[in-house]
Design a protein around this motif. Structure first.
Motif, PDB file in Angstrom:
ATOM      1  N   ALA A 289      75.534  -5.728 -12.009  1.00 51.18           N
ATOM      2  CA  ALA A 289      76.239  -6.567 -13.334  1.00 51.18           C
ATOM      3  C   ALA A 289      75.329  -7.732 -13.629  1.00 51.18           C
ATOM      4  CB  ALA A 289      77.656  -6.925 -12.884  1.00 51.18           C
ATOM      5  N   SER A 290      74.765  -8.212 -12.863  1.00 53.56           N
ATOM      6  CA  SER A 290      73.944  -9.418 -13.031  1.00 53.56           C
ATOM      7  C   SER A 290      72.818  -8.907 -14.007  1.00 53.56           C
ATOM      8  CB  SER A 290      73.407 -10.232 -11.770  1.00 53.56           C
ATOM      9  OG  SER A 290      72.293  -9.456 -10.998  1.00 53.56           O
ATOM     10  N   ALA A 291      72.165  -8.070 -13.659  1.00 52.20           N
ATOM     11  CA  ALA A 291      71.014  -7.434 -14.577  1.00 52.20           C
ATOM     12  C   ALA A 291      71.622  -7.132 -15.923  1.00 52.20           C
ATOM     13  CB  ALA A 291      70.336  -6.200 -13.926  1.00 52.20           C
ATOM     14  N   ILE A 292      72.720  -6.271 -15.969  1.00 48.93           N
ATOM     15  CA  ILE A 292      73.105  -6.144 -17.305  1.00 48.93           C
ATOM     16  C   ILE A 292      73.492  -7.337 -18.006  1.00 48.93           C
ATOM     17  CG2 ILE A 292      75.327  -5.525 -18.578  1.00 48.93           C
ATOM     18  CD1 ILE A 292      75.798  -3.177 -16.003  1.00 48.93           C
ATOM     19  N   GLY A 293      73.961  -8.657 -17.308  1.00 49.17           N
ATOM     20  CA  GLY A 293      74.387  -9.765 -18.060  1.00 49.17           C
ATOM     21  C   GLY A 293      72.885 -10.265 -18.709  1.00 49.17           C
ATOM     22  N   VAL A 294      71.905 -10.469 -17.922  1.00 46.80           N
ATOM     23  CA  VAL A 294      70.481 -10.818 -18.410  1.00 46.80           C
ATOM     24  C   VAL A 294      70.165 -10.061 -19.582  1.00 46.80           C
ATOM     25  CG1 VAL A 294      68.130 -10.722 -17.856  1.00 46.80           C
ATOM     26  CG2 VAL A 294      69.790 -11.778 -16.135  1.00 46.80           C
ATOM     27  N   VAL A 295      70.181  -8.827 -19.559  1.00 43.65           N
ATOM     28  CA  VAL A 295      69.917  -7.817 -20.755  1.00 43.65           C
ATOM     29  C   VAL A 295      70.790  -8.072 -21.987  1.00 43.65           C
ATOM     30  CG1 VAL A 295      69.854  -5.386 -21.565  1.00 43.65           C
ATOM     31  CG2 VAL A 295      69.059  -5.946 -19.330  1.00 43.65           C
ATOM     32  N   GLY A 296      72.063  -8.435 -21.797  1.00 39.69           N
ATOM     33  CA  GLY A 296      72.894  -8.800 -22.619  1.00 39.69           C
ATOM     34  C   GLY A 296      72.753 -10.137 -23.539  1.00 39.69           C
ATOM     35  N   VAL A 297      72.337 -11.146 -22.700  1.00 35.77           N
ATOM     36  CA  VAL A 297      72.083 -12.292 -23.068  1.00 35.77           C
ATOM     37  C   VAL A 297      70.585 -12.345 -23.894  1.00 35.77           C
ATOM     38  CG1 VAL A 297      71.221 -14.825 -22.346  1.00 35.77           C
ATOM     39  CG2 VAL A 297      73.139 -13.707 -21.621  1.00 35.77           C
ATOM     40  N   ILE A 298      69.487 -11.631 -23.389  1.00 37.46           N
ATOM     41  CA  ILE A 298      68.322 -11.602 -24.085  1.00 37.46           C
ATOM     42  C   ILE A 298      68.538 -10.689 -25.347  1.00 37.46           C
ATOM     43  CG2 ILE A 298      66.087 -10.632 -24.219  1.00 37.46           C
ATOM     44  CD1 ILE A 298      66.096 -10.904 -20.978  1.00 37.46           C
ATOM     45  N   LEU A 299      69.245  -9.896 -25.516  1.00 36.16           N
ATOM     46  CA  LEU A 299      69.618  -9.038 -26.709  1.00 36.16           C
ATOM     47  C   LEU A 299      70.495  -9.901 -27.905  1.00 36.16           C
ATOM     48  CD1 LEU A 299      70.473  -5.695 -25.553  1.00 36.16           C
ATOM     49  CD2 LEU A 299      68.602  -5.982 -26.613  1.00 36.16           C
ATOM     50  N   SER A 300      71.361 -10.809 -27.131  1.00 35.92           N
ATOM     51  CA  SER A 300      72.113 -11.515 -27.937  1.00 35.92           C
ATOM     52  C   SER A 300      71.106 -12.769 -28.740  1.00 35.92           C
ATOM     53  CB  SER A 300      73.129 -12.514 -27.115  1.00 35.92           C
ATOM     54  OG  SER A 300      74.112 -11.593 -26.694  1.00 35.92           O
ATOM     55  N   THR A 301      70.389 -13.384 -28.181  1.00 38.41           N
ATOM     56  CA  THR A 301      69.349 -14.205 -28.665  1.00 38.41           C
ATOM     57  C   THR A 301      68.449 -13.297 -29.529  1.00 38.41           C
ATOM     58  OG1 THR A 301      67.677 -13.856 -26.706  1.00 38.41           O
ATOM     59  CG2 THR A 301      69.384 -15.990 -26.711  1.00 38.41           C
ATOM     60  N   LEU A 302      68.165 -12.033 -29.311  1.00 35.68           N
ATOM     61  CA  LEU A 302      67.071 -11.422 -30.242  1.00 35.68           C
ATOM     62  C   LEU A 302      67.829 -10.992 -31.659  1.00 35.68           C
ATOM     63  CD1 LEU A 302      64.553  -9.651 -30.547  1.00 35.68           C
ATOM     64  CD2 LEU A 302      65.881  -7.733 -29.533  1.00 35.68           C
ATOM     65  N   VAL A 303      69.220 -10.953 -31.428  1.00 36.02           N
ATOM     66  CA  VAL A 303      70.109 -10.392 -32.524  1.00 36.02           C
ATOM     67  C   VAL A 303      70.060 -11.669 -33.407  1.00 36.02           C
ATOM     68  CG1 VAL A 303      72.428  -9.961 -33.283  1.00 36.02           C
ATOM     69  CG2 VAL A 303      71.265  -8.637 -31.855  1.00 36.02           C
ATOM     70  N   ARG A 304      70.049 -12.990 -32.699  1.00 37.80           N
ATOM     71  CA  ARG A 304      70.098 -14.245 -33.470  1.00 37.80           C
ATOM     72  C   ARG A 304      68.973 -14.793 -33.942  1.00 37.80           C
ATOM     73  NH1 ARG A 304      74.807 -17.474 -31.972  1.00 37.80           N
ATOM     74  NH2 ARG A 304      73.176 -19.342 -32.086  1.00 37.80           N
ATOM     75  N   GLY A 305      68.044 -14.105 -33.495  1.00 32.16           N
ATOM     76  CA  GLY A 305      66.557 -14.438 -34.098  1.00 32.16           C
ATOM     77  C   GLY A 305      66.026 -15.552 -33.497  1.00 32.16           C
ATOM     78  N   GLU A 306      66.607 -15.803 -32.154  1.00 28.36           N
ATOM     79  CA  GLU A 306      66.284 -17.143 -31.425  1.00 28.36           C
ATOM     80  C   GLU A 306      65.078 -16.886 -30.229  1.00 28.36           C
ATOM     81  OE1 GLU A 306      70.453 -19.677 -31.871  1.00 28.36           O
ATOM     82  OE2 GLU A 306      69.876 -18.596 -29.999  1.00 28.36           O
ATOM     83  N   LEU A 307      65.023 -15.315 -30.016  1.00 27.07           N
ATOM     84  CA  LEU A 307      64.162 -15.166 -28.798  1.00 27.07           C
ATOM     85  C   LEU A 307      62.816 -15.240 -29.021  1.00 27.07           C
ATOM     86  CD1 LEU A 307      64.348 -13.766 -25.872  1.00 27.07           C
ATOM     87  CD2 LEU A 307      63.953 -11.511 -26.991  1.00 27.07           C
ATOM     88  N   THR A 308      61.960 -15.946 -28.138  1.00 25.65           N
ATOM     89  CA  THR A 308      60.626 -16.400 -28.215  1.00 25.65           C
ATOM     90  C   THR A 308      59.942 -16.261 -26.891  1.00 25.65           C
ATOM     91  OG1 THR A 308      60.751 -18.672 -27.818  1.00 25.65           O
ATOM     92  CG2 THR A 308      60.979 -17.769 -30.205  1.00 25.65           C
ATOM     93  N   PHE A 309      58.671 -15.907 -26.892  1.00 30.33           N
ATOM     94  CA  PHE A 309      57.807 -15.907 -25.701  1.00 30.33           C
ATOM     95  C   PHE A 309      58.084 -17.141 -24.912  1.00 30.33           C
ATOM     96  CE2 PHE A 309      53.791 -15.962 -23.202  1.00 30.33           C
ATOM     97  CZ  PHE A 309      54.245 -14.882 -22.583  1.00 30.33           C
ATOM     98  N   LYS A 310      58.220 -18.229 -25.559  1.00 34.98           N
ATOM     99  CA  LYS A 310      58.117 -19.534 -24.990  1.00 34.98           C
ATOM    100  C   LYS A 310      59.736 -19.694 -24.340  1.00 34.98           C
ATOM    101  CE  LYS A 310      57.483 -24.440 -25.690  1.00 34.98           C
ATOM    102  NZ  LYS A 310      58.664 -24.999 -24.798  1.00 34.98           N
ATOM    103  N   MET A 311      60.542 -19.371 -24.970  1.00 31.74           N
ATOM    104  CA  MET A 311      61.823 -19.382 -24.549  1.00 31.74           C
ATOM    105  C   MET A 311      61.912 -18.429 -23.156  1.00 31.74           C
ATOM    106  SD  MET A 311      65.452 -17.887 -25.752  1.00 31.74           S
ATOM    107  CE  MET A 311      66.035 -19.156 -26.844  1.00 31.74           C
ATOM    108  N   LEU A 312      61.221 -17.572 -23.090  1.00 28.08           N
ATOM    109  CA  LEU A 312      61.300 -16.621 -21.782  1.00 28.08           C
ATOM    110  C   LEU A 312      60.616 -17.251 -20.762  1.00 28.08           C
ATOM    111  CD1 LEU A 312      61.146 -13.010 -23.352  1.00 28.08           C
ATOM    112  CD2 LEU A 312      63.192 -13.838 -22.273  1.00 28.08           C
TER     113      LEU A 312
END
Length: 439
Positions: free
Chosen positions: A257-280
């Motif tokens: 479930a923790s891995a699911i959460g990480v994927v969910g948060v990353i997808l959320s930031t991607l949908v919001r247009g906030e995901l960057t390589f620097k953020m990761l």
């Protein structure tokens, strides 16, 4: 090499505690202190022959599969820290708060619960609320001490609301089901948040100047405008549903479930247009720093408890505690007092790893449920996050608070909320069904 054995277990326990205290007062990190003391007593009590036994114990602890969930949840929190999800959550909750007197305080507490349910990390949550909610409450004319208390107490709810890392560490140390700990802690966590909200609303209505109603310009004027911010709830609720739903539904383990959460948060930031390589990269580095600290404390504490157990220390402590009274409740209250005192000076990770392997078997021998005790432990750590002189919540908030807010002001502001925490702790001790409702 065996000179320390001449002290006996009583003298050895005092010598070990004194050495721990003396080294901690030098400013040496807890992890290194415990490793050093464990090595000294292993060699001085048994000789080199015991070292492989201790290292085997450390290896067994560190290789537990559920340990993988800790970096996953820390990574979730690190990404949340760098996204705008918390800000949108805060704006969405303004719809719920409306023009309640004390509504912005309640709004902050609701955001705290949702953020806690997304990551289970405390420090980042307090910093986020200190940047978002504290300026808002101060601008509206909230009493400064009330606003500070709301932010710190709300931010510390991550110790109780699943997926709490405090509960994960307890489960690893006590060898009990983490999923069951999550289930048991949910109701007490919500009860604590509700008590905070009742306190804020009551104070706001009794003393209107402490929690003013927002001005007209601070609220939306039409229904459509009021509903717009609610879209900020969609992604966080989806993440919370998938993480906790997969655990409670038996679909996934805590680790999965923790891995699911990480994927969910990353997808959320991607949908919001906030995901960057620097953020990761930045989130990954923060995760490494945090988990590195947890791992080193785990290694040191496990080694120390392993050596102390071989010395006969755990049986010695059990005899001492059981000698407090023939009534189990007094023994339990003594444990709570010990945890409370330690919480004023030590980090919760160290407290858990040093005390739970000793306390958990005693709790079971007294006839108490270890899951219930895990909830009591987490409530106690809630208090420790706010307690002077080293309450972490105060220092987290100080790092982002206005310069004119001193640490003394912050700690004074936390006293009513500590009283509420102790009240809820007393309730759960008196009525175990609050935690064990699901059975």
């Amino acid at each position: 090499m065996l000179e320390l054995q001449s002290l006996g277990i009583g003298g050895g326990s005092l010598a070990m505690f004194g050495m721990l205290l003396a080294l901690l007062l030098t400013g040496m990190p807890l992890a290194f202190v415990t490793i050093l003391v464990a090595l000294i007593f292993a060699l001085g009590w048994f000789g080199p022959v015991v070292v492989p036994i201790v290292t085997t114990r450390i290896y067994s602890f560190m290789m537990q599969y559920v340990f993988v969930s800790i970096p996953m949840f820390v990574l979730m929190a690190s990404i949340l820290d760098r996204s705008g999800i918390a800000r949108d959550l805060f704006n969405a909750m303004s719809v719920v708060a409306g023009r309640l007197r004390g509504g912005v305080g309640v709004q902050t507490l609701l955001v705290s619960v949702l953020l806690a349910a997304m990551s289970g990390i405390i420090g980042g949550e307090i910093v986020l609320l200190g940047l978002l909610a504290l300026p808002q409450m101060l601008r509206l004319g909230y009493d400064r001490r009330l606003a500070i208390g709301i932010v710190c107490a709300g931010g510390a709810l991550g110790t109780m609301i699943p997926p709490s890392i405090v509960l994960i560490i307890f489960g690893l140390s006590a060898n009990v089901s983490i999923a069951e700990l999550f289930t048991a802690s949910f109701a007490p966590g919500l009860l604590l948040a509700t008590c905070y909200a009742i306190y804020v609303l009551t104070l706001g209505n009794l003393f209107p100047h402490m929690a003013p109603v927002p001005d007209v310009e601070d609220t939306q004027t039409t229904l459509a405008e009021k509903l717009v911010p609610l879209k900020g709830l969609i992604l966080p609720l989806i993440v919370v549903t998938f993480v906790l739903g997969s655990i409670y539904g038996g679909i996934a383990s805590v680790t999965e479930a923790s891995a699911i959460g990480v994927v969910g948060v990353i997808l959320s930031t991607l949908v919001r247009g906030e995901l960057t390589f620097k953020m990761l990269i930045d989130s990954g580095l923060q995760t490494l720093r945090t988990c590195g600290m947890i791992v080193w404390i785990g290694v040191g504490a496990t080694a120390l408890i392993g050596v102390y157990n071989l010395m006969g220390g755990i049986d010695f402590i059990k005899t001492l505690l059981l000698g407090v009274s023939d009534e189990p409740i007094y023994v339990l209250l003594t444990m709570m007092l010990i945890l409370g005192v330690l919480g004023m000076f030590l980090d919760w990770v160290g407290i858990a790893l040093l005390t739970i392997p000793i306390f958990a078997p005693i709790v079971v021998s007294l006839g108490y449920d270890p899951i219930w005790f895990g909830v009591l432990f987490s409530l106690n750590m809630q208090v420790s996050f706010l307690s002077p002189p080293f309450g972490p919540a105060a220092f987290y908030l100080k790092s982002v608070a206005p310069p004119d807010i001193s640490l003394g002001t912050i700690f004074t502001s936390l006293l009513p909320f500590i009283a509420i925490q102790l009240f809820v702790l007393a309730l759960v001790i008196s009525f175990p069904g609050i935690a064990l409702w699901y059975r």
